[in-house]
Design a protein around this motif. Structure first.
Motif, PDB file in Angstrom:
ATOM      1  N   LYS A  11       0.831  -1.210   0.000  1.00  0.00           N
ATOM      2  CA  LYS A  11       0.000   0.000   0.000  1.00  0.00           C
ATOM      3  C   LYS A  11       0.866   1.260   0.000  1.00  0.00           C
ATOM      4  O   LYS A  11       0.565   2.236  -0.696  1.00  0.00           O
ATOM      5  CB  LYS A  11      -0.931  -0.004   1.210  1.00  0.00           C
ATOM      6  CG  LYS A  11      -1.879   1.180   1.282  1.00  0.00           C
ATOM      7  CD  LYS A  11      -2.890   1.165   0.148  1.00  0.00           C
ATOM      8  CE  LYS A  11      -3.940   0.093   0.331  1.00  0.00           C
ATOM      9  NZ  LYS A  11      -5.020   0.200  -0.699  1.00  0.00           N
ATOM     10  N   VAL A  12       1.947   1.248   0.760  1.00  0.00           N
ATOM     11  CA  VAL A  12       2.865   2.394   0.784  1.00  0.00           C
ATOM     12  C   VAL A  12       3.452   2.623  -0.603  1.00  0.00           C
ATOM     13  O   VAL A  12       3.538   3.760  -1.090  1.00  0.00           O
ATOM     14  CB  VAL A  12       3.980   2.175   1.821  1.00  0.00           C
ATOM     15  CG1 VAL A  12       5.058   3.260   1.685  1.00  0.00           C
ATOM     16  CG2 VAL A  12       3.422   2.186   3.231  1.00  0.00           C
ATOM     17  N   VAL A  13       3.843   1.541  -1.270  1.00  0.00           N
ATOM     18  CA  VAL A  13       4.411   1.664  -2.613  1.00  0.00           C
ATOM     19  C   VAL A  13       3.382   2.234  -3.581  1.00  0.00           C
ATOM     20  O   VAL A  13       3.657   3.153  -4.349  1.00  0.00           O
ATOM     21  CB  VAL A  13       4.922   0.294  -3.114  1.00  0.00           C
ATOM     22  CG1 VAL A  13       5.405   0.410  -4.563  1.00  0.00           C
ATOM     23  CG2 VAL A  13       6.038  -0.222  -2.223  1.00  0.00           C
ATOM     24  N   GLU A  14       2.155   1.693  -3.532  1.00  0.00           N
ATOM     25  CA  GLU A  14       1.124   2.120  -4.477  1.00  0.00           C
ATOM     26  C   GLU A  14       0.729   3.579  -4.279  1.00  0.00           C
ATOM     27  O   GLU A  14       0.472   4.303  -5.248  1.00  0.00           O
ATOM     28  CB  GLU A  14      -0.122   1.232  -4.338  1.00  0.00           C
ATOM     29  CG  GLU A  14       0.110  -0.225  -4.705  1.00  0.00           C
ATOM     30  CD  GLU A  14       0.437  -0.421  -6.175  1.00  0.00           C
ATOM     31  OE1 GLU A  14       0.115   0.468  -6.977  1.00  0.00           O
ATOM     32  OE2 GLU A  14       1.021  -1.455  -6.507  1.00  0.00           O
ATOM     33  N   LEU A  15       0.667   4.041  -3.018  1.00  0.00           N
ATOM     34  CA  LEU A  15       0.220   5.415  -2.748  1.00  0.00           C
ATOM     35  C   LEU A  15       1.372   6.401  -2.642  1.00  0.00           C
ATOM     36  O   LEU A  15       1.161   7.608  -2.641  1.00  0.00           O
ATOM     37  CB  LEU A  15      -0.615   5.437  -1.465  1.00  0.00           C
ATOM     38  CG  LEU A  15      -1.917   4.641  -1.524  1.00  0.00           C
ATOM     39  CD1 LEU A  15      -2.693   4.785  -0.219  1.00  0.00           C
ATOM     40  CD2 LEU A  15      -2.783   5.082  -2.695  1.00  0.00           C
ATOM     41  N   GLY A  16       2.594   5.910  -2.542  1.00  0.00           N
ATOM     42  CA  GLY A  16       3.751   6.781  -2.644  1.00  0.00           C
ATOM     43  C   GLY A  16       4.220   7.449  -1.375  1.00  0.00           C
ATOM     44  O   GLY A  16       5.168   8.239  -1.415  1.00  0.00           O
ATOM     45  N   ILE A  55       9.609   9.317  -0.544  1.00  0.00           N
ATOM     46  CA  ILE A  55      10.256   8.022  -0.428  1.00  0.00           C
ATOM     47  C   ILE A  55      10.276   7.372  -1.807  1.00  0.00           C
ATOM     48  O   ILE A  55       9.459   7.698  -2.671  1.00  0.00           O
ATOM     49  CB  ILE A  55       9.533   7.097   0.572  1.00  0.00           C
ATOM     50  CG1 ILE A  55       8.099   6.835   0.120  1.00  0.00           C
ATOM     51  CG2 ILE A  55       9.581   7.662   1.979  1.00  0.00           C
ATOM     52  CD1 ILE A  55       7.384   5.789   0.937  1.00  0.00           C
ATOM     53  N   SER A  56      11.221   6.469  -2.020  1.00  0.00           N
ATOM     54  CA  SER A  56      11.286   5.704  -3.267  1.00  0.00           C
ATOM     55  C   SER A  56      11.886   4.349  -2.950  1.00  0.00           C
ATOM     56  O   SER A  56      12.608   4.175  -1.966  1.00  0.00           O
ATOM     57  CB  SER A  56      12.137   6.441  -4.319  1.00  0.00           C
ATOM     58  OG  SER A  56      13.459   6.632  -3.839  1.00  0.00           O
ATOM     59  N   LEU A  57      11.561   3.383  -3.759  1.00  0.00           N
ATOM     60  CA  LEU A  57      12.041   2.024  -3.531  1.00  0.00           C
ATOM     61  C   LEU A  57      13.533   1.900  -3.821  1.00  0.00           C
ATOM     62  O   LEU A  57      14.049   2.488  -4.778  1.00  0.00           O
ATOM     63  CB  LEU A  57      11.276   1.042  -4.415  1.00  0.00           C
ATOM     64  CG  LEU A  57       9.836   0.704  -4.017  1.00  0.00           C
ATOM     65  CD1 LEU A  57       9.161  -0.097  -5.121  1.00  0.00           C
ATOM     66  CD2 LEU A  57       9.797  -0.050  -2.700  1.00  0.00           C
ATOM     67  N   THR A  58      14.212   1.126  -3.003  1.00  0.00           N
ATOM     68  CA  THR A  58      15.576   0.718  -3.326  1.00  0.00           C
ATOM     69  C   THR A  58      15.502  -0.371  -4.392  1.00  0.00           C
ATOM     70  O   THR A  58      14.425  -0.874  -4.727  1.00  0.00           O
ATOM     71  CB  THR A  58      16.286   0.170  -2.082  1.00  0.00           C
ATOM     72  OG1 THR A  58      15.578  -1.009  -1.632  1.00  0.00           O
ATOM     73  CG2 THR A  58      16.306   1.194  -0.949  1.00  0.00           C
TER      74      THR A  58
END
Length: 294
Positions: A11-16, A55-58
């Motif tokens: 959910k964090v990834v999808e909503l940013g 935030i962004s994914l590693t």
């Protein structure tokens, strides 16, 4: 490692952002941040790059995210095979609807809730599906107008928002009836203001565009509709939202030989793999029932 924490990560990834995910799941932001940190400790690597602004994914987080989507899909599929009956369906759905559409959507949503009594529906009135999807942490949102380029969201056409030019009989008797698009410029127009702030003073038809003279502006279609019924001017509104008034005669359609440029209403949602069963079922229900409004 809990499945709920894995869903939270997705959910964090999808909503940013942690904040958007917290809003979506009705959790304190600190709770989200702590659980993601604990997940990172469990997998032994940072999943996000964190700055003061975003935030962004590693690289490892990106791999982990795509693998998790497959895992969660299999997990949900297994659960759904066990609980096939409609009464077993549970879950909360946050749905954003556009203002002035509640009267049309109420029967459809009430039917869905009667069919699935264990589903909880959290309904929000919104102005812009793309913006409010993130700001309010919605699972599904209606959107009218132009699409925003977004790789995170699915946009499905759900309803043609064909416009029509409408006025009251009293206004037309007093001011005359326009018979061409150009003649609209000589009348008092009731104009919609979009959530972006842009005022719709140019009315587009398949053959031409006319710039109208605004007598009254509002970001509420309901207000413009009532103003037209009161004889204050001519409005350019979605036909589906004035169908009742056209049937009763409180508004009449003019320039019916002129075709407005086609517009669409959309249903927005994240990738279905990230939604619960209730949300996925509501999407299919809306895609089936809403087009019947025309």
């Amino acid at each position: 490692m809990k499945i709920a924490d894995l869903r939270l990560f997705v959910k964090v990834v999808e909503l940013g952002s942690f904040t958007a995910a917290a809003t979506s799941l009705d959790l304190p932001r600190a709770n989200v941040s702590r659980r993601i940190s604990e997940l990172e400790q469990q997998v032994g690597t940072p999943l996000f790059h964190r700055t003061t602004r975003k935030i962004s994914l590693t690289n490892q987080g990106e791999i982990y995210y795509h693998k998790l989507l497959q895992v969660i899909e299999l997990f949900d599929s297994a659960n759904e095979e066990i609980t096939q009956s409609s009464c077993a369906m549970k879950g909360k759905v946050k749905l954003g609807i556009l203002s002035e559409t509640n009267e049309k959507l109420q029967p459809i949503l009430f039917q869905f809730l009667q069919q699935y009594p264990d589903v909880e529906l959290d309904l929000r009135v919104i102005q812009n599906g793309f913006t409010d999807m993130y700001q309010q942490g919605l699972d599904i949102a209606f959107h009218g107008g132009e699409l925003v380029d977004s790789s995170e969201l699915v946009a499905r056409k759900i309803l043609a928002l064909d416009r029509c030019v409408v006025a009251s009989q009293s206004y037309l008797q007093k001011n005359g009836t326009p018979f061409t698009v150009d003649e609209l410029a000589q009348h008092q127009a009731l104009c919609y203001r979009w959530p972006s702030g842009d005022l719709e003073v140019k009315w587009h038809f398949s053959g031409q565009t006319v710039k109208v003279n605004s007598r009254l502006e509002s970001n509420s279609i309901a207000f413009l509709k009532d103003a037209a019924k009161s004889g204050l001017g001519i409005a350019f509104l979605p036909k589906v939202l004035v169908s009742s008034e056209l049937q009763t005669g409180s508004l009449v359609s003019i320039l019916e030989h002129e075709l407005p440029i086609a517009e669409q209403g959309y249903l927005l949602y994240p990738q279905p793999k990230t939604l619960n069963q209730a949300s996925r079922e509501l999407i299919q229900f809306l895609l089936q029932e809403v087009p019947k409004l025309i």
